[in-house]
Design a protein around this motif. Sequence first.
Motif, PDB file in Angstrom:
ATOM      1  N   ARG A   1      37.886  16.923  76.947  1.00  0.00           N
ATOM      2  CA  ARG A   1      38.126  15.927  77.997  1.00  0.00           C
ATOM      3  C   ARG A   1      37.476  14.635  77.517  1.00  0.00           C
ATOM      4  NH1 ARG A   1      36.090  20.269  79.797  1.00  0.00           N
ATOM      5  NH2 ARG A   1      34.142  19.316  80.485  1.00  0.00           N
TER       6      ARG A   1
ATOM      7  N   SER B   1      42.622  12.045  89.752  1.00  0.00           N
ATOM      8  CA  SER B   1      41.949  13.296  90.089  1.00  0.00           C
ATOM      9  C   SER B   1      42.783  14.496  89.651  1.00  0.00           C
ATOM     10  CB  SER B   1      41.669  13.364  91.590  1.00  0.00           C
ATOM     11  OG  SER B   1      40.982  14.549  91.903  1.00  0.00           O
ATOM     12  N   GLY B   2      44.064  14.449  89.940  1.00  0.00           N
ATOM     13  CA  GLY B   2      44.940  15.550  89.528  1.00  0.00           C
ATOM     14  C   GLY B   2      45.049  15.683  88.019  1.00  0.00           C
TER      15      GLY B   2
ATOM     16  N   THR C   1      42.902  14.762  85.751  1.00  0.00           N
ATOM     17  CA  THR C   1      41.641  15.143  85.110  1.00  0.00           C
ATOM     18  C   THR C   1      41.114  16.492  85.594  1.00  0.00           C
ATOM     19  OG1 THR C   1      40.340  13.903  86.735  1.00  0.00           O
ATOM     20  CG2 THR C   1      40.920  12.768  84.666  1.00  0.00           C
ATOM     21  N   SER C   2      41.845  17.150  86.481  1.00  0.00           N
ATOM     22  CA  SER C   2      41.408  18.471  86.934  1.00  0.00           C
ATOM     23  C   SER C   2      41.660  19.526  85.860  1.00  0.00           C
ATOM     24  CB  SER C   2      42.091  18.857  88.249  1.00  0.00           C
ATOM     25  OG  SER C   2      43.484  19.016  88.047  1.00  0.00           O
TER      26      SER C   2
ATOM     27  N   SER D   1      41.764  20.973  81.821  1.00  0.00           N
ATOM     28  CA  SER D   1      40.669  21.096  80.853  1.00  0.00           C
ATOM     29  C   SER D   1      40.919  20.380  79.533  1.00  0.00           C
ATOM     30  CB  SER D   1      40.393  22.575  80.581  1.00  0.00           C
ATOM     31  OG  SER D   1      41.555  23.195  80.067  1.00  0.00           O
TER      32      SER D   1
ATOM     33  N   ARG E   1      34.028  13.960  84.839  1.00  0.00           N
ATOM     34  CA  ARG E   1      34.880  15.039  84.331  1.00  0.00           C
ATOM     35  C   ARG E   1      35.024  15.052  82.809  1.00  0.00           C
ATOM     36  NH1 ARG E   1      39.572  15.640  88.960  1.00  0.00           N
ATOM     37  NH2 ARG E   1      38.131  16.354  90.577  1.00  0.00           N
TER      38      ARG E   1
END
Length: 172
Positions: free
Chosen positions: A3, A53-54, A56-57, A59, A78
Amino acid sequence: MERILVVGATGAGKSTLARALGGRLGLAYREMDALHYIGPGWATNDRLTEDVSGLTSGSHWVFDSLGTPEVRDLLWRRADTVIWLDYPRRIVMARVLRRSLRRTVTREALFGGNRETWRGWLRRDHPAWWAWSQHASRRREIGRRSRDTRFAPLDTLRFAHPDETAAWLASL
């Protein structure tokens, strides 16, 4: 490195490096400006926080931005790696001026179908003006964030010259 956040001044080469890293490491590459500017007149995305947010959720990703204020902490929390293109102003300005001149002359379509224009060069938010005026403050912000324990453990790779970055990329 799964990430990755590629950060630096406007014009440093964040998108170019992030795209190359994504391809080399098999990570989904996300271009922040394309998520942020979604329509004519540089219209911005009202759902940017939810979208980031979605994205970077998962892996495995690489983003090419310090992040706009509304998503900055989210990205930094994240990420597991920050690649900092900490280039001198003279290098950044040469790059951003060449890029903006090319985009203006060729009328290259950018995010949301927008284009850089000759008139735009007179605006304070033009990339050339922005890169000049924000270089020092952006550098301080990234330095502060890279030491901030809220974002630990976070590996930070800091490159002071494009040759260092190229050598590192070639070694992957």
